[in-house]
Design a protein around this motif. Structure first.
Motif, PDB file in Angstrom:
ATOM      1  N   ALA A 111       0.918  -1.012   0.100  1.00 54.82           N
ATOM      2  CA  ALA A 111       0.079   0.159   0.068  1.00 54.82           C
ATOM      3  C   ALA A 111       0.986   1.232  -0.006  1.00 54.82           C
ATOM      4  CB  ALA A 111      -1.021  -0.035   1.176  1.00 54.82           C
ATOM      5  N   ALA A 112       0.695   2.006  -1.070  1.00 58.54           N
ATOM      6  CA  ALA A 112       1.537   3.347  -1.315  1.00 58.54           C
ATOM      7  C   ALA A 112       0.259   4.534  -0.880  1.00 58.54           C
ATOM      8  CB  ALA A 112       2.342   3.543  -2.516  1.00 58.54           C
ATOM      9  N   THR A 113       0.475   5.091   0.315  1.00 60.06           N
ATOM     10  CA  THR A 113      -0.378   6.124   0.651  1.00 60.06           C
ATOM     11  C   THR A 113       0.056   7.515   0.810  1.00 60.06           C
ATOM     12  OG1 THR A 113      -1.313   4.487   2.221  1.00 60.06           O
ATOM     13  CG2 THR A 113      -2.022   6.393   2.679  1.00 60.06           C
ATOM     14  N   SER A 114      -0.890   8.533   0.691  1.00 59.85           N
ATOM     15  CA  SER A 114      -0.401   9.923   0.675  1.00 59.85           C
ATOM     16  C   SER A 114       0.230  10.143   2.054  1.00 59.85           C
ATOM     17  CB  SER A 114      -1.642  10.839   0.580  1.00 59.85           C
ATOM     18  OG  SER A 114      -1.165  12.160   0.865  1.00 59.85           O
ATOM     19  N   LEU A 115       1.602  10.665   2.112  1.00 59.44           N
ATOM     20  CA  LEU A 115       2.183  11.062   3.471  1.00 59.44           C
ATOM     21  C   LEU A 115       1.437  12.002   4.106  1.00 59.44           C
ATOM     22  CD1 LEU A 115       4.719  10.778   5.232  1.00 59.44           C
ATOM     23  CD2 LEU A 115       5.845  12.401   3.779  1.00 59.44           C
ATOM     24  N   THR A 116       0.832  12.641   3.592  1.00 63.87           N
ATOM     25  CA  THR A 116       0.102  14.170   4.237  1.00 63.87           C
ATOM     26  C   THR A 116      -1.291  13.487   4.861  1.00 63.87           C
ATOM     27  OG1 THR A 116      -1.230  14.828   2.141  1.00 63.87           O
ATOM     28  CG2 THR A 116       0.960  15.916   2.674  1.00 63.87           C
ATOM     29  N   ALA A 117      -1.897  12.365   4.503  1.00 67.54           N
ATOM     30  CA  ALA A 117      -3.062  11.835   5.272  1.00 67.54           C
ATOM     31  C   ALA A 117      -2.776  11.340   6.763  1.00 67.54           C
ATOM     32  CB  ALA A 117      -3.530  10.533   4.512  1.00 67.54           C
TER      33      ALA A 117
ATOM     34  N   THR B 151     -20.855  12.111  -2.028  1.00 67.04           N
ATOM     35  CA  THR B 151     -21.114  12.445  -0.769  1.00 67.04           C
ATOM     36  C   THR B 151     -20.544  13.614  -0.129  1.00 67.04           C
ATOM     37  OG1 THR B 151     -19.011  11.454   0.256  1.00 67.04           O
ATOM     38  CG2 THR B 151     -21.006   9.926  -0.242  1.00 67.04           C
ATOM     39  N   GLY B 152     -19.795  14.124  -0.615  1.00 69.17           N
ATOM     40  CA  GLY B 152     -19.306  15.474  -0.290  1.00 69.17           C
ATOM     41  C   GLY B 152     -18.025  15.234   0.886  1.00 69.17           C
ATOM     42  N   LYS B 153     -17.535  13.785   0.954  1.00 67.25           N
ATOM     43  CA  LYS B 153     -16.699  13.247   2.100  1.00 67.25           C
ATOM     44  C   LYS B 153     -15.313  12.889   1.570  1.00 67.25           C
ATOM     45  CE  LYS B 153     -19.595  13.677   5.414  1.00 67.25           C
ATOM     46  NZ  LYS B 153     -19.402  14.444   6.814  1.00 67.25           N
ATOM     47  N   LEU B 154     -14.259  13.161   2.007  1.00 68.98           N
ATOM     48  CA  LEU B 154     -12.804  12.986   1.407  1.00 68.98           C
ATOM     49  C   LEU B 154     -12.619  11.554   2.459  1.00 68.98           C
ATOM     50  CD1 LEU B 154     -11.071  16.299   1.587  1.00 68.98           C
ATOM     51  CD2 LEU B 154     -11.501  15.058  -0.515  1.00 68.98           C
ATOM     52  N   VAL B 155     -12.157  10.572   1.596  1.00 69.55           N
ATOM     53  CA  VAL B 155     -11.674   9.406   2.454  1.00 69.55           C
ATOM     54  C   VAL B 155     -10.164   9.143   1.860  1.00 69.55           C
ATOM     55  CG1 VAL B 155     -14.173   8.582   2.354  1.00 69.55           C
ATOM     56  CG2 VAL B 155     -12.443   7.723   0.377  1.00 69.55           C
ATOM     57  N   THR B 156      -9.379   8.471   2.630  1.00 72.00           N
ATOM     58  CA  THR B 156      -8.102   8.235   2.226  1.00 72.00           C
ATOM     59  C   THR B 156      -7.489   7.125   3.369  1.00 72.00           C
ATOM     60  OG1 THR B 156      -5.893   9.135   1.521  1.00 72.00           O
ATOM     61  CG2 THR B 156      -6.888  10.088   3.588  1.00 72.00           C
ATOM     62  N   GLY B 157      -5.663   7.165   3.099  1.00 76.23           N
ATOM     63  CA  GLY B 157      -5.414   6.292   4.339  1.00 76.23           C
ATOM     64  C   GLY B 157      -5.736   4.777   3.941  1.00 76.23           C
ATOM     65  N   PHE B 158      -5.574   4.392   2.547  1.00 71.03           N
ATOM     66  CA  PHE B 158      -5.827   2.949   2.433  1.00 71.03           C
ATOM     67  C   PHE B 158      -4.361   2.299   2.620  1.00 71.03           C
ATOM     68  CE2 PHE B 158      -9.359   5.035   0.299  1.00 71.03           C
ATOM     69  CZ  PHE B 158     -10.388   3.858   0.368  1.00 71.03           C
TER      70      PHE B 158
ATOM     71  N   THR C  31      -6.094  14.940   0.442  1.00 74.60           N
ATOM     72  CA  THR C  31      -6.423  15.056  -1.079  1.00 74.60           C
ATOM     73  C   THR C  31      -5.305  14.415  -1.774  1.00 74.60           C
ATOM     74  OG1 THR C  31      -5.112  17.212  -0.926  1.00 74.60           O
ATOM     75  CG2 THR C  31      -7.456  17.133  -0.394  1.00 74.60           C
ATOM     76  N   GLY C  32      -4.351  13.556  -1.109  1.00 73.00           N
ATOM     77  CA  GLY C  32      -3.162  13.067  -1.959  1.00 73.00           C
ATOM     78  C   GLY C  32      -3.580  11.496  -2.465  1.00 73.00           C
ATOM     79  N   PRO C  33      -2.295  11.157  -3.103  1.00 71.58           N
ATOM     80  CA  PRO C  33      -2.686   9.886  -3.639  1.00 71.58           C
ATOM     81  C   PRO C  33      -2.690   8.623  -3.141  1.00 71.58           C
ATOM     82  CG  PRO C  33      -0.452  10.553  -3.941  1.00 71.58           C
ATOM     83  CD  PRO C  33      -1.269  11.581  -3.317  1.00 71.58           C
ATOM     84  N   ASN C  34      -3.193   7.660  -3.475  1.00 75.48           N
ATOM     85  CA  ASN C  34      -3.256   6.197  -2.881  1.00 75.48           C
ATOM     86  C   ASN C  34      -3.419   5.156  -3.968  1.00 75.48           C
ATOM     87  OD1 ASN C  34      -5.091   6.212   0.120  1.00 75.48           O
ATOM     88  ND2 ASN C  34      -3.339   4.718  -0.505  1.00 75.48           N
ATOM     89  N   SER C  35      -2.102   4.264  -4.051  1.00 74.63           N
ATOM     90  CA  SER C  35      -2.108   3.205  -5.003  1.00 74.63           C
ATOM     91  C   SER C  35      -1.987   1.853  -4.157  1.00 74.63           C
ATOM     92  CB  SER C  35      -0.929   3.377  -5.837  1.00 74.63           C
ATOM     93  OG  SER C  35      -1.378   4.565  -6.518  1.00 74.63           O
ATOM     94  N   ILE C  36      -2.312   0.904  -4.677  1.00 77.63           N
ATOM     95  CA  ILE C  36      -1.879  -0.752  -4.411  1.00 77.63           C
ATOM     96  C   ILE C  36      -1.223  -1.296  -5.392  1.00 77.63           C
ATOM     97  CG2 ILE C  36      -2.822  -2.766  -3.459  1.00 77.63           C
ATOM     98  CD1 ILE C  36      -3.599  -0.397  -1.805  1.00 77.63           C
TER      99      ILE C  36
END
Length: 358
Positions: free
Chosen positions: A101-107, A154-161, A122-127
């Motif tokens: 899992a490569a996650t946005s550091l800022t998350a 939904t108007g919601k931000l999700v991250t940190g996968f 708002t940063g990137p996320n890749s598997i």
């Protein structure tokens, strides 16, 4: 997964262990000498007898031979060396693939620094799926389109996968720590939203996910509970399982979940960032669960500011992984990282539980 009978539980309590492959035995606390490793996650390849560590700040992966104390580096095009990314999750699927899992550091900057103003979802996320036999990347699955789709709807931000678990068909299920959304990625690398809470909350609630038969299980510190899902369902439906005896008014951390093969899917290890590893067991395939106790973080690592972010098993030996998050750049350069053998701590808790029901 294995089916564990009560007779087999009795064998475990008397000292029997499950065979875990052809790798030579390995045990004891050890140091990994890799410059700026800073691993948040690791997993064991029982076929090639190697440990995979994620380099948090370089967004790469080290393949480590614990017998020879040698290592090789896996770089991920467009991700390794990119300051937007950090590698937060490593998972072996049992079928020859390792997932990163490569996650946005800022998350995670707000949680690792304690400064809420640094939160940025708002940063990137890749598997990334990596073939351990061919030693090459099979695919990189970009989750940003899913972030955007959920935001538009939904108007919601999700991250940190940041953690993954695989079913017997080679699908990967990825948990988003902020939002508790689960994304299902098929064997070709195509992602889709598989579970989405009715009311998305961007509080960090879930850090870990495991597979057990036709179930996946996540942790949720807000209830606190384990949450199970049936992987045969087209969309995930959560079932909350509060472990009997779990600490009331829980205020610890929530990171990786691991189910060591030596316990055949009946015991999970909940990495509590601040205190160590919480041990939970089931006698009925996670219909219910029981809290067995805490394997505390090594006191010397804790005094240095360490966080318990993951555990991994090398054969029958269970290790606690300690991360030292850096709140400023450039990061402190260091070469020695300690992996603590907590096998006896965990085993004592499990054996006491087994004896209780013998």
């Amino acid at each position: 997964m294995y089916t564990l009978t009560f007779a087999f539980l009795a064998l475990l309590s008397s000292g029997y262990t499950v065979p875990t492959g052809s790798c030579p035995p390995f045990q004891g606390t050890f140091n990994v000498s890799v410059l700026d490793l800073y691993p948040e996650s690791a997993d064991w390849d029982p076929v090639h007898c190697k440990i995979y560590f994620g380099l948090y700040y370089n967004a790469s992966v080290v393949v480590y031979d614990p017998y020879r104390q040698t290592s090789e580096l896996i770089t991920i095009p467009g991700i390794t060396g990119n300051s937007d990314y950090t590698v937060t999750g490593i998972d072996y699927d049992g079928m020859g693939s390792m997932y990163f899992a490569a996650t946005s550091l800022t998350a995670f900057q707000a949680t690792t620094s304690g400064n809420a103003s640094l939160a940025n979802f708002t940063g990137p996320n890749s598997i990334i799926r990596y073939d351990t036999n061919a030693r090459k990347i099979s695919w990189v699955s970009d989750l940003v389109p899913i972030h955007n789709e959920i935001l538009q709807r939904t108007g919601k931000l999700v991250t940190g996968f940041q953690d993954m678990a695989e079913d017997n068909q080679g699908n990967s299920f990825v948990i988003g720590s902020f939002g508790s959304v689960i994304v299902k990625i098929d064997r070709k690398g195509t992602p889709r939203v598989w579970y989405e809470p009715k009311n998305i909350n961007d509080t960090l609630a879930s850090g870990g996910i495991i597979s057990s038969g036709n179930k996946i299980i996540i942790n949720d510190k807000l209830y606190p509970a384990l949450v199970t899902f049936n992987t045969d369902d087209y969309y995930g439906a959560p079932v909350y399982v509060h472990p009997e005896g779990f600490p009331a008014n829980y205020s610890g951390g929530t990171d990786a979940l691991v189910a060591p093969s030596v316990y055949s899917g009946r015991v999970v290890l909940w990495s509590d960032d601040f205190y160590g590893t919480r041990v939970i067991g089931t006698r009925n395939n996670w219909e219910t669960a029981e809290y067995l106790g805490l394997a505390p973080m090594d006191s010397s690592l804790q005094s240095r500011g360490g966080f318990t972010t993951d555990s991994f098993a090398v054969g029958n030996t269970i290790y606690s992984l300690t991360e030292f998050f850096q709140t400023t750049t450039p990061i402190k350069t260091t070469k020695e990282f300690t992996m603590v053998d907590m096998t006896e701590q965990v085993d004592q808790l499990v054996r006491a539980w087994l004896v209780k029901y013998a």
